[in-house]
Design an enzyme around this catalytic site. Structure first.
Site, short mmCIF file in Angstrom:
data_model
loop_
_atom_site.label_atom_id
_atom_site.label_comp_id
_atom_site.label_asym_id
_atom_site.label_seq_id
_atom_site.Cartn_x
_atom_site.Cartn_y
_atom_site.Cartn_z
N HIS A 125 23.48 -59.97 39.63
CA HIS A 125 22.92 -60.97 40.52
C HIS A 125 23.38 -60.82 41.98
CE1 HIS A 125 21.37 -62.75 36.94
NE2 HIS A 125 22.56 -63.04 36.49
N CYS A 126 23.92 -59.67 42.34
CA CYS A 126 24.25 -59.41 43.75
C CYS A 126 23.17 -58.52 44.30
CB CYS A 126 25.61 -58.71 43.88
SG CYS A 126 27.00 -59.83 43.83
#
Length: 117
Positions: A115-116
């Site tokens: 999720h980065c």
């Protein structure tokens, strides 16, 4: 999930360590403090005791959860391990400018956090 695509090699003590296109180690087993120092130099970071304690928290997190934490879980893990003063995003931003979760994971020899961007 870490990519296995080799983009370039990081040279440390005359040995090459494969890096993916984003600068993460292709093989996590290649990590060592010397590799972390070399990766940090590329980021313009001189690793201090404060950096090393965060890298240890990250590596411990990975052993426990088998993933590198994104920013929120990283802040929480650091706070639990090192206390509320260090478990703040501003502290992590000072140590690992830009995207602390990504930069610190890269230096800790871990894959890119989920999720980065």
């Amino acid at each position: 999930m870490a990519t296995t695509e080799i983009y370039r090699y990081l040279s440390v003590d005359e040995k090459g360590y494969a890096l993916d296109p984003e600068g993460y180690l292709v093989d996590m087993d290649d990590w060592s403090p010397e590799v972390a120092e070399a990766l940090a130099r590329e980021e313009g970071i001189v690793l201090t005791a404060e950096h090393w304690e965060i890298l240890k928290v990250l590596r411990d997190f990975y052993v426990r959860y088998e993933m590198a934490p994104a920013m929120r879980p990283l802040v929480k893990a650091v706070g639990q391990a090192l206390g509320p003063a260090k478990g703040r995003s501003i502290h992590l931003m000072r140590l690992f400018p830009g995207s602390p979760a990504k930069v610190a994971a890269r230096l800790a020899g871990l894959p890119k956090p989920t999720h980065c961007l």
